[in-house]
Design a protein around this motif. Sequence first.
Motif, PDB file in Angstrom:
ATOM      1  N   GLN A   1       0.850  -1.179   0.000  1.00  0.00           N
ATOM      2  CA  GLN A   1       0.000   0.000   0.000  1.00  0.00           C
ATOM      3  C   GLN A   1       0.893   1.238   0.000  1.00  0.00           C
ATOM      4  OE1 GLN A   1      -2.147  -0.850   3.694  1.00  0.00           O
ATOM      5  NE2 GLN A   1      -1.001   0.776   4.724  1.00  0.00           N
ATOM      6  N   ALA A   2       0.423   2.296  -0.614  1.00  0.00           N
ATOM      7  CA  ALA A   2       1.224   3.503  -0.711  1.00  0.00           C
ATOM      8  C   ALA A   2       0.340   4.687  -1.053  1.00  0.00           C
ATOM      9  CB  ALA A   2       2.312   3.349  -1.769  1.00  0.00           C
ATOM     10  N   LYS A   3       0.711   5.857  -0.526  1.00  0.00           N
ATOM     11  CA  LYS A   3       0.090   7.125  -0.909  1.00  0.00           C
ATOM     12  C   LYS A   3       1.190   8.008  -1.484  1.00  0.00           C
ATOM     13  CE  LYS A   3      -3.739   7.133   2.407  1.00  0.00           C
ATOM     14  NZ  LYS A   3      -4.417   7.871   3.501  1.00  0.00           N
ATOM     15  N   LEU A   4       0.986   8.469  -2.713  1.00  0.00           N
ATOM     16  CA  LEU A   4       2.020   9.191  -3.436  1.00  0.00           C
ATOM     17  C   LEU A   4       1.487  10.533  -3.930  1.00  0.00           C
ATOM     18  CD1 LEU A   4       3.125   6.226  -5.740  1.00  0.00           C
ATOM     19  CD2 LEU A   4       4.052   6.789  -3.492  1.00  0.00           C
ATOM     20  N   THR A   5       2.372  11.524  -3.966  1.00  0.00           N
ATOM     21  CA  THR A   5       2.048  12.832  -4.516  1.00  0.00           C
ATOM     22  C   THR A   5       3.155  13.252  -5.481  1.00  0.00           C
ATOM     23  OG1 THR A   5       0.891  13.502  -2.486  1.00  0.00           O
ATOM     24  CG2 THR A   5       1.556  15.247  -3.990  1.00  0.00           C
ATOM     25  N   PHE A   6       2.775  13.696  -6.665  1.00  0.00           N
ATOM     26  CA  PHE A   6       3.729  14.174  -7.665  1.00  0.00           C
ATOM     27  C   PHE A   6       3.668  15.698  -7.706  1.00  0.00           C
ATOM     28  CE2 PHE A   6       2.148  10.029  -8.896  1.00  0.00           C
ATOM     29  CZ  PHE A   6       3.298   9.333  -9.217  1.00  0.00           C
ATOM     30  N   ARG A   7       4.836  16.344  -7.472  1.00  0.00           N
ATOM     31  CA  ARG A   7       4.912  17.796  -7.501  1.00  0.00           C
ATOM     32  C   ARG A   7       6.300  18.228  -7.954  1.00  0.00           C
ATOM     33  NH1 ARG A   7       0.268  17.041  -6.603  1.00  0.00           N
ATOM     34  NH2 ARG A   7      -1.143  18.047  -5.104  1.00  0.00           N
ATOM     35  N   ASN A   8       6.357  19.190  -8.877  1.00  0.00           N
ATOM     36  CA  ASN A   8       7.606  19.840  -9.275  1.00  0.00           C
ATOM     37  C   ASN A   8       8.713  18.852  -9.639  1.00  0.00           C
ATOM     38  OD1 ASN A   8       6.459  22.439  -8.679  1.00  0.00           O
ATOM     39  ND2 ASN A   8       6.898  22.091  -6.508  1.00  0.00           N
ATOM     40  N   GLY A   9       8.331  17.771 -10.291  1.00  0.00           N
ATOM     41  CA  GLY A   9       9.322  16.790 -10.720  1.00  0.00           C
ATOM     42  C   GLY A   9       9.745  15.807  -9.655  1.00  0.00           C
ATOM     43  N   HIS A  10       9.218  15.958  -8.425  1.00  0.00           N
ATOM     44  CA  HIS A  10       9.569  15.064  -7.324  1.00  0.00           C
ATOM     45  C   HIS A  10       8.369  14.162  -6.999  1.00  0.00           C
ATOM     46  CE1 HIS A  10      12.963  17.616  -7.079  1.00  0.00           C
ATOM     47  NE2 HIS A  10      12.394  18.580  -6.381  1.00  0.00           N
ATOM     48  N   LEU A  11       8.660  13.035  -6.379  1.00  0.00           N
ATOM     49  CA  LEU A  11       7.633  12.104  -5.936  1.00  0.00           C
ATOM     50  C   LEU A  11       7.693  11.996  -4.416  1.00  0.00           C
ATOM     51  CD1 LEU A  11       5.534   9.842  -6.188  1.00  0.00           C
ATOM     52  CD2 LEU A  11       7.396   8.261  -6.690  1.00  0.00           C
ATOM     53  N   LYS A  12       6.648  12.456  -3.749  1.00  0.00           N
ATOM     54  CA  LYS A  12       6.593  12.377  -2.286  1.00  0.00           C
ATOM     55  C   LYS A  12       5.843  11.121  -1.883  1.00  0.00           C
ATOM     56  CE  LYS A  12       5.529  14.964   1.897  1.00  0.00           C
ATOM     57  NZ  LYS A  12       5.011  16.246   2.460  1.00  0.00           N
ATOM     58  N   VAL A  13       6.454  10.334  -1.006  1.00  0.00           N
ATOM     59  CA  VAL A  13       5.859   9.093  -0.512  1.00  0.00           C
ATOM     60  C   VAL A  13       5.355   9.347   0.902  1.00  0.00           C
ATOM     61  CG1 VAL A  13       6.239   6.646  -0.081  1.00  0.00           C
ATOM     62  CG2 VAL A  13       7.523   7.792  -1.901  1.00  0.00           C
ATOM     63  N   HIS A  14       4.046   9.459   1.051  1.00  0.00           N
ATOM     64  CA  HIS A  14       3.482   9.689   2.382  1.00  0.00           C
ATOM     65  C   HIS A  14       3.629   8.430   3.236  1.00  0.00           C
ATOM     66  CE1 HIS A  14       1.824  13.540   1.092  1.00  0.00           C
ATOM     67  NE2 HIS A  14       1.488  12.920  -0.032  1.00  0.00           N
ATOM     68  N   ASN A  15       3.411   7.297   2.664  1.00  0.00           N
ATOM     69  CA  ASN A  15       3.775   6.022   3.295  1.00  0.00           C
ATOM     70  C   ASN A  15       3.716   4.936   2.229  1.00  0.00           C
ATOM     71  OD1 ASN A  15       1.081   4.601   3.358  1.00  0.00           O
ATOM     72  ND2 ASN A  15       0.570   6.415   4.568  1.00  0.00           N
ATOM     73  N   ALA A  16       4.664   4.046   2.308  1.00  0.00           N
ATOM     74  CA  ALA A  16       4.695   2.888   1.408  1.00  0.00           C
ATOM     75  C   ALA A  16       5.034   1.676   2.259  1.00  0.00           C
ATOM     76  CB  ALA A  16       5.736   3.084   0.310  1.00  0.00           C
ATOM     77  N   TYR A  17       4.143   0.709   2.271  1.00  0.00           N
ATOM     78  CA  TYR A  17       4.272  -0.444   3.176  1.00  0.00           C
ATOM     79  C   TYR A  17       4.277  -1.733   2.362  1.00  0.00           C
ATOM     80  CZ  TYR A  17       3.173  -3.859   6.812  1.00  0.00           C
ATOM     81  OH  TYR A  17       3.200  -4.947   7.646  1.00  0.00           O
ATOM     82  N   ALA A  18       5.100  -2.691   2.800  1.00  0.00           N
ATOM     83  CA  ALA A  18       5.142  -3.994   2.138  1.00  0.00           C
ATOM     84  C   ALA A  18       5.593  -5.058   3.125  1.00  0.00           C
ATOM     85  CB  ALA A  18       6.080  -3.965   0.936  1.00  0.00           C
ATOM     86  N   LYS A  19       5.171  -6.309   2.880  1.00  0.00           N
ATOM     87  CA  LYS A  19       5.609  -7.468   3.652  1.00  0.00           C
ATOM     88  C   LYS A  19       6.179  -8.500   2.685  1.00  0.00           C
ATOM     89  CE  LYS A  19       2.857  -9.158   6.763  1.00  0.00           C
ATOM     90  NZ  LYS A  19       1.630  -9.705   7.388  1.00  0.00           N
ATOM     91  N   SER A  20       7.224  -9.215   3.143  1.00  0.00           N
ATOM     92  CA  SER A  20       7.788 -10.276   2.325  1.00  0.00           C
ATOM     93  C   SER A  20       8.595 -11.218   3.200  1.00  0.00           C
ATOM     94  CB  SER A  20       8.687  -9.694   1.230  1.00  0.00           C
ATOM     95  OG  SER A  20       9.235 -10.722   0.434  1.00  0.00           O
ATOM     96  N   LYS A  21       8.319 -12.511   3.089  1.00  0.00           N
ATOM     97  CA  LYS A  21       9.060 -13.545   3.810  1.00  0.00           C
ATOM     98  C   LYS A  21       9.200 -13.242   5.307  1.00  0.00           C
ATOM     99  CE  LYS A  21      11.719 -15.348  -0.081  1.00  0.00           C
ATOM    100  NZ  LYS A  21      13.057 -15.729  -0.586  1.00  0.00           N
ATOM    101  N   GLY A  22       8.114 -12.816   5.917  1.00  0.00           N
ATOM    102  CA  GLY A  22       8.129 -12.560   7.353  1.00  0.00           C
ATOM    103  C   GLY A  22       8.678 -11.216   7.746  1.00  0.00           C
TER     104      GLY A  22
END
Length: 313
Positions: free
Chosen positions: A131-152
């Motif tokens: 899951q992730a919330k992203l904002t694109f502004r002025n050529g940059h990508l802001k990641v408000h939160n990006a979450y992932a699970k893998s192999k525990g």
Amino acid sequence: PAIQDFSFNGLWARNNSKPNGYFKLDITKLKLGEGNLKGMAELNSFVNPELSFKANGQLNLIDLTPFLSQDLLAEIRGKIQFNLNGMVKITSPTNANQKRTYTLKDMAGDMELTGGNAFLKSDSLLFEALQAKLTFRNGHLKVHNAYAKSKGSDVLFKGEWLYFLPWLNDSMSDIILNGSLFSQKLDLNNFVKSNDEGENESSDILKLNLDVLVNNLTWDKHQVKDFKGLLMVSRSGFSLTNADMKTMEGSVHADLTLNQNPDGRKTLQLKMKTDHVSISQMFDRFNNFGQSTITDKHLSGFVNSEIMYEHSY
């Protein structure tokens, strides 16, 4: 994926007021697989074309699988809500050996991913609960939160991908990430692989500046709790500074740097302070420092120490 319920209004013109041509397409309804979108595309000229666009809606990632690299991703799932606008510059070829190029000049808006899964074919890794919330502004990508699970393991990233737009147009541009990384549990044995062929190309373009906090960290024989530090990666090397952790029944504070010298040689520097660390566990986890005369089987007790180490190779 099948396109269904496609409704649009279009305008094409080439006259005295628009001698270079003009085209506008308003998409009032478009269903793509399980997703849908609305938007607008406007081409200002057929001679020096720039395409402006606006789009909003929801897409199911499984419907985009045919457009993704099958060498990298075997499967991807999840839903994306988006509201984006931008401009694409289209450059026509000047001779038969050239191809038409598309350059994304600007992009702004928001995107949210939920319920995602992705299987990386090259590394045989399955990432779940993406899951992730992203904002694109002025050529940059802001990641408000990006979450992932893998192999525990689990990872939560918050921060910014600087100069995302130049990278999108040219994948050889530097990847510059600033932010923080948090994990309840992280097993590096599942992700860090030895590379007998040396550093790969991606390591040359990746730049990191991350505050790292991991509650439970595993690497080889090392078991660490409450790990925190500042990780910095650049073309010339990396550093881990102000690293604190609880391990081997005590605590450790460390600063580690690895830099490449102008002559191509590398220098590793380590400053470490230990407090009430089990000496037998220390020898065991560092494989008795490559010798068999005095091993973890011969030692007991705890050690407080200050260590400074430098090695060039």
